[in-house]
Scaffold this motif. Structure first.
Motif, PDB file in Angstrom:
ATOM      1  N   SER A   4       0.830  -1.205   0.000  1.00  0.00           N
ATOM      2  CA  SER A   4       0.000   0.000   0.000  1.00  0.00           C
ATOM      3  C   SER A   4       0.861   1.251   0.000  1.00  0.00           C
ATOM      4  O   SER A   4       0.543   2.245  -0.666  1.00  0.00           O
ATOM      5  CB  SER A   4      -0.927   0.005   1.221  1.00  0.00           C
ATOM      6  N   ARG A   8       0.963   4.105  -2.813  1.00  0.00           N
ATOM      7  CA  ARG A   8       0.804   5.512  -2.438  1.00  0.00           C
ATOM      8  C   ARG A   8       1.902   6.362  -3.059  1.00  0.00           C
ATOM      9  O   ARG A   8       1.643   7.406  -3.652  1.00  0.00           O
ATOM     10  CB  ARG A   8       0.838   5.636  -0.916  1.00  0.00           C
ATOM     11  N   SER A 152     -13.687   2.249  -9.581  1.00  0.00           N
ATOM     12  CA  SER A 152     -12.857   3.358  -9.144  1.00  0.00           C
ATOM     13  C   SER A 152     -11.533   2.822  -8.617  1.00  0.00           C
ATOM     14  O   SER A 152     -11.392   1.629  -8.326  1.00  0.00           O
ATOM     15  CB  SER A 152     -13.559   4.154  -8.037  1.00  0.00           C
ATOM     16  N   ARG A 154     -10.279   3.408  -5.752  1.00  0.00           N
ATOM     17  CA  ARG A 154     -10.542   2.951  -4.387  1.00  0.00           C
ATOM     18  C   ARG A 154     -11.088   1.526  -4.388  1.00  0.00           C
ATOM     19  O   ARG A 154     -10.657   0.673  -3.603  1.00  0.00           O
ATOM     20  CB  ARG A 154     -11.524   3.901  -3.707  1.00  0.00           C
ATOM     21  N   ASP A 155     -12.042   1.258  -5.303  1.00  0.00           N
ATOM     22  CA  ASP A 155     -12.617  -0.090  -5.380  1.00  0.00           C
ATOM     23  C   ASP A 155     -11.542  -1.111  -5.764  1.00  0.00           C
ATOM     24  O   ASP A 155     -11.530  -2.233  -5.238  1.00  0.00           O
ATOM     25  CB  ASP A 155     -13.756  -0.120  -6.401  1.00  0.00           C
ATOM     26  N   LEU A 157      -8.364  -0.912  -5.132  1.00  0.00           N
ATOM     27  CA  LEU A 157      -7.492  -1.107  -3.981  1.00  0.00           C
ATOM     28  C   LEU A 157      -8.103  -2.071  -2.977  1.00  0.00           C
ATOM     29  O   LEU A 157      -7.436  -2.957  -2.441  1.00  0.00           O
ATOM     30  CB  LEU A 157      -7.194   0.238  -3.313  1.00  0.00           C
ATOM     31  N   VAL A 164      -6.976   0.961   2.634  1.00  0.00           N
ATOM     32  CA  VAL A 164      -7.627   2.233   2.327  1.00  0.00           C
ATOM     33  C   VAL A 164      -7.345   3.243   3.430  1.00  0.00           C
ATOM     34  O   VAL A 164      -7.376   4.452   3.213  1.00  0.00           O
ATOM     35  CB  VAL A 164      -9.144   2.024   2.120  1.00  0.00           C
ATOM     36  N   GLY A 168      -6.511   6.213   1.518  1.00  0.00           N
ATOM     37  CA  GLY A 168      -7.689   7.065   1.436  1.00  0.00           C
ATOM     38  C   GLY A 168      -7.385   8.549   1.433  1.00  0.00           C
ATOM     39  O   GLY A 168      -7.892   9.300   0.584  1.00  0.00           O
ATOM     40  N   LEU A 171      -6.085   9.669  -1.974  1.00  0.00           N
ATOM     41  CA  LEU A 171      -7.110   9.719  -3.010  1.00  0.00           C
ATOM     42  C   LEU A 171      -7.959  10.982  -2.874  1.00  0.00           C
ATOM     43  O   LEU A 171      -8.332  11.615  -3.852  1.00  0.00           O
ATOM     44  CB  LEU A 171      -7.994   8.474  -2.932  1.00  0.00           C
ATOM     45  N   LYS A 172      -8.275  11.365  -1.638  1.00  0.00           N
ATOM     46  CA  LYS A 172      -9.069  12.572  -1.410  1.00  0.00           C
ATOM     47  C   LYS A 172      -8.292  13.836  -1.751  1.00  0.00           C
ATOM     48  O   LYS A 172      -8.879  14.883  -1.994  1.00  0.00           O
ATOM     49  CB  LYS A 172      -9.521  12.620   0.049  1.00  0.00           C
ATOM     50  N   GLU A 177      -9.906  12.588 -10.701  1.00  0.00           N
ATOM     51  CA  GLU A 177     -10.180  11.171 -10.488  1.00  0.00           C
ATOM     52  C   GLU A 177      -9.850  10.418 -11.767  1.00  0.00           C
ATOM     53  O   GLU A 177     -10.218  10.845 -12.862  1.00  0.00           O
ATOM     54  CB  GLU A 177     -11.647  10.945 -10.117  1.00  0.00           C
TER      55      GLU A 177
END
Length: 305
Positions: A4, A8, A152, A154-155, A157, A164, A168, A171-172, A177
């Protein structure tokens, strides 16, 4: 380093944004709005960089913005060609010097030098054209899954078992996107060695009106994924251990004005890789099938034996 964490770091390096320094769309627009610093001279300010280098798309967009400041507003940009000469230093502003090469009846040409520490980091020539009627045709947009049919990031990942909790915030923090029609290459190679892909990209919040602003923002994001087909063709990912990459040059043609407020489809391919270089091409379509722009970029790829 966990998988992860590698994902990142790869995502942060590609987009020039990290979780600790989020870049909402409003801040992106403010940074790309270069400030006057004398006659035909401007200053561009940098985002905090996750890898110690200025994101190439930022320099491209700021150079285009500086050139446009010296042109009649009725002449939007129709193309630019730039060479990345040195890595940018995020700790100091970028000096942008514009040379007025020509103002003709329909076209204007500008040379823009982006300078830090007394040396150019980017050299660009941009051309601007007033509206004209004439021949009109375009390549058709290929049939691919719509953005709401593509998982997405996120999905993806979550499905891959990544944290996440760790990813997370990053991503925010992104102003855009991305939804890869094929699998993303941030951490793992694609399942097939093919030299093509498609990516849906949209801003995370609407942009203010203005054709020039939308062209400048599109120039910024055009540096995101255009080199990925070279990686995909050779079974590589951005997080490949020991691999070194750098953008060498970048060209972009704006075919038709369009508002970059929703999903745009980047249809990308790599027709050639040789000499430690890979060429990436991208056609950019609006959702209604309008071909908005075409991009070409060559990058350096040094892969450990």
């Amino acid at each position: 380093m966990t998988s992860s964490e590698r994902a990142r770091d790869a995502l942060a390096a590609i987009t020039g944004v990290e979780a600790e320094s989020p870049v909402p769309v409003e801040e992106l627009i403010a940074k790309l709005d270069v400030q006057p610093d004398g006659e035909d001279r401007y200053l561009g300010h940098n985002f905090h960089s996750p890898n110690g280098r200025v994101f190439g798309g930022q320099v491209l967009a700021q150079a285009l913005a500086a050139g446009a400041r010296t042109v009649d507003p009725d002449r939007p940009p129709h193309s630019f060609h730039g060479y990345f000469l040195r890595p940018g230093d995020p700790s100091v502003p970028i000096e942008l010097s514009v040379e007025r090469l020509r103002d003709g009846r329909s076209f204007s040409a500008r040379r823009v030098q982006a300078v830090q520490h007394g040396k150019p980091i980017l050299s660009m020539i941009a051309s601007f054209q007033e509206h004209a009627e004439g021949l009109d045709h375009q390549s058709p947009m290929p049939e691919v899954p719509r953005p709401d049919e593509v998982p997405s990031f996120r999905d993806r990942l979550l499905a891959a078992g990544h944290s996440v909790t760790e990813l997370g915030p990053l991503l925010k923090a992104q102003p855009f996107e991305l939804r890869h029609v094929q699998s993303p290459l941030f951490l793992s190679p694609g399942p097939e060695k093919v030299a093509e892909q498609a990516v849906w990209i949209r801003p995370t919040s609407p942009l203010p009106p203005g054709d020039l602003l939308h062209a400048i923002v599109l120039a910024y994001v055009s540096d995101y994924t255009v080199l990925e087909p070279t990686l995909r063709a050779h079974g590589l990912a951005w997080a490949t251990a020991g691999m070194k990459t750098a953008s060498l040059d970048h060209a972009m043609w704006f075919h038709r004005p369009a508002r970059f407020d929703d999903w745009f489809l980047f249809v990308e391919e790599s027709p050639s890789a040789s000499g430690a270089r890979g060429l990436g091409l991208a056609k950019i379509f609006a959702q209604d099938g309008t071909l908005v722009a075409t991009v070409g970029q060559e990058g350096m790829f040094r892969v450990p034996a």
